[in-house]
Design an enzyme around this catalytic site. Structure first.
Site, short mmCIF file in Angstrom:
data_model
loop_
_atom_site.label_atom_id
_atom_site.label_comp_id
_atom_site.label_asym_id
_atom_site.label_seq_id
_atom_site.Cartn_x
_atom_site.Cartn_y
_atom_site.Cartn_z
N TYR A 71 29.83 27.27 44.62
CA TYR A 71 29.67 27.90 43.24
C TYR A 71 30.84 27.50 42.29
O TYR A 71 30.78 27.14 41.30
CB TYR A 71 29.95 29.41 43.45
CG TYR A 71 29.85 30.26 42.40
CD1 TYR A 71 28.37 30.77 42.12
CD2 TYR A 71 30.70 30.60 41.29
CE1 TYR A 71 27.85 31.26 40.96
CE2 TYR A 71 30.37 31.16 40.11
CZ TYR A 71 28.74 31.56 40.04
OH TYR A 71 28.87 32.57 38.88
N PHE A 126 15.56 16.28 16.67
CA PHE A 126 14.48 16.69 17.54
C PHE A 126 13.91 17.85 17.55
O PHE A 126 14.66 18.78 17.03
CB PHE A 126 15.11 16.24 19.00
CG PHE A 126 14.19 16.25 20.01
CD1 PHE A 126 13.11 15.27 20.23
CD2 PHE A 126 14.39 17.25 20.91
CE1 PHE A 126 12.42 15.53 21.46
CE2 PHE A 126 13.47 17.43 22.19
CZ PHE A 126 12.79 16.49 22.08
N ASP A 127 12.78 18.01 17.92
CA ASP A 127 12.14 19.32 17.49
C ASP A 127 12.78 20.60 18.44
O ASP A 127 12.84 21.43 17.53
CB ASP A 127 10.52 19.26 18.09
CG ASP A 127 10.20 18.98 19.44
OD1 ASP A 127 11.22 18.57 20.24
OD2 ASP A 127 9.08 18.76 19.84
N ASP A 216 23.43 13.56 19.35
CA ASP A 216 22.33 13.89 20.35
C ASP A 216 22.00 12.59 21.07
O ASP A 216 21.23 11.83 20.51
CB ASP A 216 21.23 14.39 19.29
CG ASP A 216 20.15 15.02 20.22
OD1 ASP A 216 19.92 14.80 21.55
OD2 ASP A 216 19.01 15.45 19.53
N ALA A 218 20.16 11.45 24.07
CA ALA A 218 19.39 11.29 25.11
C ALA A 218 19.06 9.70 25.47
O ALA A 218 19.07 9.49 26.66
CB ALA A 218 18.14 11.98 24.74
N LYS A 259 16.42 11.65 30.07
CA LYS A 259 15.98 10.43 29.46
C LYS A 259 17.17 9.33 30.23
O LYS A 259 17.00 9.04 31.25
CB LYS A 259 16.22 10.40 28.16
CG LYS A 259 15.33 11.34 27.16
CD LYS A 259 14.51 12.49 27.64
CE LYS A 259 13.82 13.41 26.91
NZ LYS A 259 14.71 14.27 26.00
N HIS A 449 -1.14 22.67 20.25
CA HIS A 449 -1.45 21.34 20.95
C HIS A 449 -1.52 21.68 22.46
O HIS A 449 -2.09 20.86 23.08
CB HIS A 449 -0.76 20.20 20.20
CG HIS A 449 0.69 20.33 20.50
ND1 HIS A 449 1.34 21.08 19.37
CD2 HIS A 449 1.64 20.02 21.41
CE1 HIS A 449 2.82 21.11 19.69
NE2 HIS A 449 2.84 20.47 20.90
C1 LIG Z 1 14.68 15.50 25.09
C2 LIG Z 1 15.39 15.50 23.93
C3 LIG Z 1 16.42 16.78 23.66
C4 LIG Z 1 16.12 18.02 24.49
O1 LIG Z 1 16.47 17.81 25.88
P1 LIG Z 1 15.63 18.43 27.25
O2 LIG Z 1 16.39 18.04 28.38
O3 LIG Z 1 14.34 18.05 27.09
O4 LIG Z 1 15.83 20.07 26.86
C5 LIG Z 1 17.18 16.57 22.68
N1 LIG Z 1 17.26 15.68 21.87
C6 LIG Z 1 16.38 14.55 22.13
C7 LIG Z 1 17.00 13.62 20.91
C8 LIG Z 1 15.68 14.53 23.19
O5 LIG Z 1 14.90 13.30 23.43
#
Ligand SMILES: *Cc1c(COP(=O)(O)O)cnc(C)c1O
Length: 460
Positions: A71, A126-127, A216, A218, A259, A449
């Protein structure tokens, strides 16, 4: 050299099932012409997303057993932390179950309970990033350079932030801006890179206005490799050094380990600010878990630690970037309208151009996705009016573009499979005029979608 060779050999294989055109016609009809409703066993080549779909290496699989599920204070956490700091030398590393959890925690810190009136600029949010900020009342603004908005324009760093617009925004409203975010690569457009010069410029602006810069991150390794290929002065520098320089300009980062960490799950928030880190850990305990595991198992952290070493391997990155560019180039030479240049993780097709006989509100992108599945069992995703057409007031409006995205999982498909994708388009192109538009027969109130049902127009 332009030849692609997969810099790995295959030790464990996952069979994929061949189906016939007739079977697929029936399967997609039963799925109401929504590719999210297909069973993955009925898909031959799955290009729905590059998120969480990577193949793990022998080293990662063997590291699973090293996972220590304590833990608190697990050695797996310390190996994970050291691997992150080796590339991104931030003071605090906070594990989360996915990237969006890291975003949620960061948002709660900058919003401080009332985000209204605050603005967070980004190249393109990103969304989930946008959704987190907007949910907290924060205005999420996209300031990508103009070149980044033109799909057919060849430009090396279409992900760059427009520094002039950012400067003007800060000059007018600095008090409303708690931080600046830059997304690398910029997901919009299939992963267009951000240059080192742009990151340096951002740092200077952030210094001038005393604002923290968050990345950000990824697809940080793909971004670094594009810098090596395209930016003056970096051709002789290792990707690892480029990554370190990129992050040296930032005050923190959010990461989706699904990613560029070769993990099937995971993420983190890393930052230098002690006060924010303390708030983040308090929040983490409420929503994810204790600070030495967050939302992860010890074994997940082991896999990420190794994935981070493997992702900066330049043989891998050459194969990764070149294999996507190869599909893009071959489709382009067939006359398929692709977005240019290819991004780091996906191929985009302009469906409006490819299917001019289908009007936007008969969803050319979705029609192409269905046709591609019937043709070759390939699953891609529509990014157009089917995804974005429904407005908050209930009306329906065409999206700015009608695209089909084919996102490439990492280390999963081979050169022969890449050629197969191209061949499917070659076949499809010959009877493209027979592809019919789509009608929605049932849809939920939002995010339609994922679950909406459709049927072809011609069956009217
Ligand atoms: C995938 C992604 C996220 C969110 O990450 P998750 O692991 O899917 O929650 C944030 N920003 C970018 C640019 C991404 O490609």
């Amino acid at each position: 050299m332009k030849t692609i060779i997969e810099p790995f050999r295959i030790k464990a294989v996952e069979p994929i099932r061949m189906t016939t055109v007739e079977e697929r016609r029936e399967l997609i009809r039963k799925a109401d012409y929504n590719l999210f409703s297909l069973k993955s066993k009925d898909v031959l080549i799955d290009l729905l997303t590059d998120s969480g779909t990577s193949a793990m290496s022998t080293m990662q699989w063997s590291a699973l057993m090293q996972g220590d599920e304590s833990y608190a204070g697990s050695p797996s956490y310390y190996r994970f932390e050291a691997a992150v700091k080796d590339l991104m030398p931030f003071k605090h590393v906070i594990p989360t179950h996915q990237g969006r959890a890291a975003e949620h925690i960061l948002t709660s810190i900058v919003a401080r309970g009332h985000g209204e009136g605050k603005i967070v600029p980004n190249n393109t949010h990103f969304d989930t990033t946008r959704a987190n900020f907007e949910d907290a009342g924060i205005d999420a603004q996209d300031l990508v350079i103009e070149e980044g908005l033109d799909p057919a324009l060849e430009y090396p760093f279409k992900g760059n932030m427009d520094l002039d617009r950012l400067n003007s925004l800060l000059a007018a409203k600095a008090d409303c801006i708690p931080m600046i975010v830059i997304t690398i690569t910029n997901n919009a457009g299939g992963g267009q890179p951000v240059s080192m010069a742009n990151l340096r410029g951002l740092r200077a602006i952030c210094d001038k206005y005393q604002k923290p810069l968050f990345i950000d991150s990824a697809r940080f390794a793909e971004n670094a490799y594009f810098i090596k290929l395209r930016e003056d002065g970096y051709e002789g520098i290792s990707v690892k050094e480029i990554v370190r320089e990129m992050f040296s300009y930032a005050d923190g980062m959010t990461m989706s380990a699904k990613k560029d960490a070769f993990s099937n799950m995971g993420g983190w928030l890393a930052l230098n600010n002690d006060e924010w880190a303390e708030q983040a850990r308090t929040r983490l305990i409420m929503t994810e878990g204790f600070p030495t595991y967050g939302g992860l198992s010890g074994r997940d952290m082991e896999c990420i630690a190794i994935g981070l070493k493997e992702i900066v391997n330049e043989d891998y990155l050459q194969y990764r970037i070149r294999s996507i560019e190869y599909i893009n180039e071959r489709l382009d030479s067939l006359g398929v309208p692709v977005m240019k240049p290819a991004g780091g993780h996906a191929i985009f097709i302009d469906a409006r151009k490819m299917l001019p006989h289908i009007t936007p509100l008969q969803y050319p992108g979705q029609s192409l996705a269905v046709a591609l599945y019937i043709q070759g069992g390939i699953r891609a995703v529509e990014i157009g009016s089917f995804m974005f057409g429904r407005q908050a007031d209930g009306s329906e409006r065409p999206a700015p573009m009608e695209l089909l995205r084919m996102a490439m999982p990492r280390r999963v498909y081979t050169q022969a499979q890449a050629d197969y994708i191209v061949e499917c388009f070659e076949e499809l192109r010959n009877n493209i005029a027979d592809v019919s538009g789509m009608v929605i027969t049932r849809e939920p109130a939002s995010l339609r979608h994922f679950t909406a049902r459709l049927r072809p127009v011609e069956s009217d």
